[in-house]
Write a protein that holds these residues in place. Sequence first.
Motif, PDB file in Angstrom:
ATOM      1  N   VAL A  72      -4.892 -16.571  -6.258  1.00  0.00           N
ATOM      2  CA  VAL A  72      -5.787 -15.436  -6.010  1.00  0.00           C
ATOM      3  C   VAL A  72      -5.761 -15.050  -4.531  1.00  0.00           C
ATOM      4  CG1 VAL A  72      -8.239 -14.790  -5.921  1.00  0.00           C
ATOM      5  CG2 VAL A  72      -7.278 -15.791  -7.999  1.00  0.00           C
ATOM      6  N   VAL A  73      -5.875 -16.031  -3.655  1.00  0.00           N
ATOM      7  CA  VAL A  73      -5.853 -15.761  -2.211  1.00  0.00           C
ATOM      8  C   VAL A  73      -4.499 -15.176  -1.808  1.00  0.00           C
ATOM      9  CG1 VAL A  73      -5.889 -16.856   0.069  1.00  0.00           C
ATOM     10  CG2 VAL A  73      -7.622 -17.452  -1.628  1.00  0.00           C
ATOM     11  N   GLY A  74      -3.418 -15.759  -2.312  1.00  0.00           N
ATOM     12  CA  GLY A  74      -2.083 -15.230  -2.015  1.00  0.00           C
ATOM     13  C   GLY A  74      -1.927 -13.794  -2.484  1.00  0.00           C
ATOM     14  N   SER A  75      -2.489 -13.488  -3.645  1.00  0.00           N
ATOM     15  CA  SER A  75      -2.424 -12.120  -4.185  1.00  0.00           C
ATOM     16  C   SER A  75      -3.178 -11.147  -3.286  1.00  0.00           C
ATOM     17  CB  SER A  75      -3.012 -12.069  -5.593  1.00  0.00           C
ATOM     18  OG  SER A  75      -2.271 -12.854  -6.480  1.00  0.00           O
ATOM     19  N   GLY A  76      -4.392 -11.529  -2.920  1.00  0.00           N
ATOM     20  CA  GLY A  76      -5.185 -10.659  -2.047  1.00  0.00           C
ATOM     21  C   GLY A  76      -4.511 -10.426  -0.708  1.00  0.00           C
ATOM     22  N   LEU A  77      -3.979 -11.495  -0.123  1.00  0.00           N
ATOM     23  CA  LEU A  77      -3.301 -11.356   1.164  1.00  0.00           C
ATOM     24  C   LEU A  77      -2.019 -10.529   1.039  1.00  0.00           C
ATOM     25  CD1 LEU A  77      -3.810 -14.980   2.545  1.00  0.00           C
ATOM     26  CD2 LEU A  77      -4.926 -12.877   3.357  1.00  0.00           C
ATOM     27  N   ALA A  78      -1.286 -10.724  -0.053  1.00  0.00           N
ATOM     28  CA  ALA A  78      -0.055  -9.952  -0.270  1.00  0.00           C
ATOM     29  C   ALA A  78      -0.364  -8.459  -0.337  1.00  0.00           C
ATOM     30  CB  ALA A  78       0.647 -10.420  -1.538  1.00  0.00           C
ATOM     31  N   LEU A  84       7.357  -6.629   5.458  1.00  0.00           N
ATOM     32  CA  LEU A  84       8.019  -7.332   4.366  1.00  0.00           C
ATOM     33  C   LEU A  84       8.039  -8.841   4.573  1.00  0.00           C
ATOM     34  CD1 LEU A  84       9.487  -7.174   1.690  1.00  0.00           C
ATOM     35  CD2 LEU A  84      11.610  -6.737   2.940  1.00  0.00           C
ATOM     36  N   ASP A  85       8.235  -9.306   5.798  1.00  0.00           N
ATOM     37  CA  ASP A  85       8.268 -10.750   6.037  1.00  0.00           C
ATOM     38  C   ASP A  85       6.939 -11.406   5.670  1.00  0.00           C
ATOM     39  OD1 ASP A  85      10.908 -10.702   6.940  1.00  0.00           O
ATOM     40  OD2 ASP A  85      10.297 -10.317   9.013  1.00  0.00           O
ATOM     41  N   VAL A  86       5.854 -10.775   6.029  1.00  0.00           N
ATOM     42  CA  VAL A  86       4.525 -11.308   5.698  1.00  0.00           C
ATOM     43  C   VAL A  86       4.304 -11.243   4.190  1.00  0.00           C
ATOM     44  CG1 VAL A  86       2.038 -10.926   5.998  1.00  0.00           C
ATOM     45  CG2 VAL A  86       3.571 -10.771   7.963  1.00  0.00           C
ATOM     46  N   LEU A  87       4.758 -10.171   3.558  1.00  0.00           N
ATOM     47  CA  LEU A  87       4.634 -10.052   2.112  1.00  0.00           C
ATOM     48  C   LEU A  87       5.389 -11.174   1.403  1.00  0.00           C
ATOM     49  CD1 LEU A  87       3.687  -8.562  -0.413  1.00  0.00           C
ATOM     50  CD2 LEU A  87       5.656  -7.035  -0.163  1.00  0.00           C
ATOM     51  N   ILE A  88       6.594 -11.468   1.857  1.00  0.00           N
ATOM     52  CA  ILE A  88       7.370 -12.569   1.274  1.00  0.00           C
ATOM     53  C   ILE A  88       6.631 -13.888   1.460  1.00  0.00           C
ATOM     54  CG2 ILE A  88       9.505 -13.918   1.490  1.00  0.00           C
ATOM     55  CD1 ILE A  88      10.900 -11.191   2.166  1.00  0.00           C
ATOM     56  N   LEU A  89       6.077 -14.116   2.625  1.00  0.00           N
ATOM     57  CA  LEU A  89       5.314 -15.338   2.885  1.00  0.00           C
ATOM     58  C   LEU A  89       4.136 -15.479   1.910  1.00  0.00           C
ATOM     59  CD1 LEU A  89       4.742 -17.805   4.792  1.00  0.00           C
ATOM     60  CD2 LEU A  89       3.228 -16.249   6.033  1.00  0.00           C
ATOM     61  N   PHE A  90       3.385 -14.404   1.718  1.00  0.00           N
ATOM     62  CA  PHE A  90       2.240 -14.467   0.811  1.00  0.00           C
ATOM     63  C   PHE A  90       2.681 -14.551  -0.649  1.00  0.00           C
ATOM     64  CE2 PHE A  90      -0.329 -12.317   4.319  1.00  0.00           C
ATOM     65  CZ  PHE A  90      -0.780 -13.545   4.786  1.00  0.00           C
ATOM     66  N   ARG A  91       3.847 -14.012  -0.959  1.00  0.00           N
ATOM     67  CA  ARG A  91       4.384 -14.154  -2.320  1.00  0.00           C
ATOM     68  C   ARG A  91       4.748 -15.616  -2.589  1.00  0.00           C
ATOM     69  NH1 ARG A  91       4.133 -12.320  -7.349  1.00  0.00           N
ATOM     70  NH2 ARG A  91       6.145 -12.283  -8.370  1.00  0.00           N
ATOM     71  N   VAL A  92       5.286 -16.289  -1.575  1.00  0.00           N
ATOM     72  CA  VAL A  92       5.567 -17.722  -1.708  1.00  0.00           C
ATOM     73  C   VAL A  92       4.258 -18.483  -1.893  1.00  0.00           C
ATOM     74  CG1 VAL A  92       6.447 -19.758  -0.485  1.00  0.00           C
ATOM     75  CG2 VAL A  92       7.778 -17.638  -0.500  1.00  0.00           C
ATOM     76  N   LEU A  93       3.211 -18.091  -1.171  1.00  0.00           N
ATOM     77  CA  LEU A  93       1.901 -18.713  -1.347  1.00  0.00           C
ATOM     78  C   LEU A  93       1.407 -18.547  -2.790  1.00  0.00           C
ATOM     79  CD1 LEU A  93      -0.524 -20.188  -0.035  1.00  0.00           C
ATOM     80  CD2 LEU A  93      -1.447 -17.917   0.520  1.00  0.00           C
ATOM     81  N   GLN A  94       1.577 -17.351  -3.349  1.00  0.00           N
ATOM     82  CA  GLN A  94       1.239 -17.147  -4.757  1.00  0.00           C
ATOM     83  C   GLN A  94       2.012 -18.131  -5.632  1.00  0.00           C
ATOM     84  OE1 GLN A  94       2.199 -12.814  -5.092  1.00  0.00           O
ATOM     85  NE2 GLN A  94       0.438 -12.837  -6.448  1.00  0.00           N
TER      86      GLN A  94
END
Length: 173
Positions: A72-78, A84-94
């Motif tokens: 949930v947190v990864g989704s919200g942050l994404a 794009l680099d930050v999005l990839i990082l948060f996608r990995v968190l998801q």
Amino acid sequence: MGVGTLITVADMGEVNIAMPRIAEIFDSDLSKVQWLATGYMVAISALLMPMGRLSDMVGRKKVYLWGLLVFVVGSGLASMSPNLDVLILFRVLQGLGLGMVQGNQMAIMTSIFPQAERGKALGIHMTLVGMALILGAPLGGILIDEFGWRSVFLINAPLGALCMIPGLFILDE
């Protein structure tokens, strides 16, 4: 758990449909955007076995609910990613959160249902997985067209949080 399965599995199709739009928005090529899927799947795969073992030590409910929270947190942050680099990082968190969830779903189901009901329960679970795989792409297309690419991530936050509530009260250690 069924609703959580629908949300987390449909997420894969939603994001796959969003990748061309994300590539446009962040002025990137599709090979870099593909890391949204690759990083996600690597994170899930890397955690399946360790999270299953961790749940044997500290409890399935804890690992499952913490996994949903991380997802949930990864989704919200994404959904708020500035590049794009930050999005990839948060996608990995998801993916890390989903590795915790998926590493426990079957174990929880086999411990909840008696031997005579397990086949039916696992069959329903796998039916939900199939439904989510079918629904993810069209849902992603609708979300992207109506609300933009960020919506494919943002929708997971409230729905995932809602899945946690029954888990807190119904699941037993």
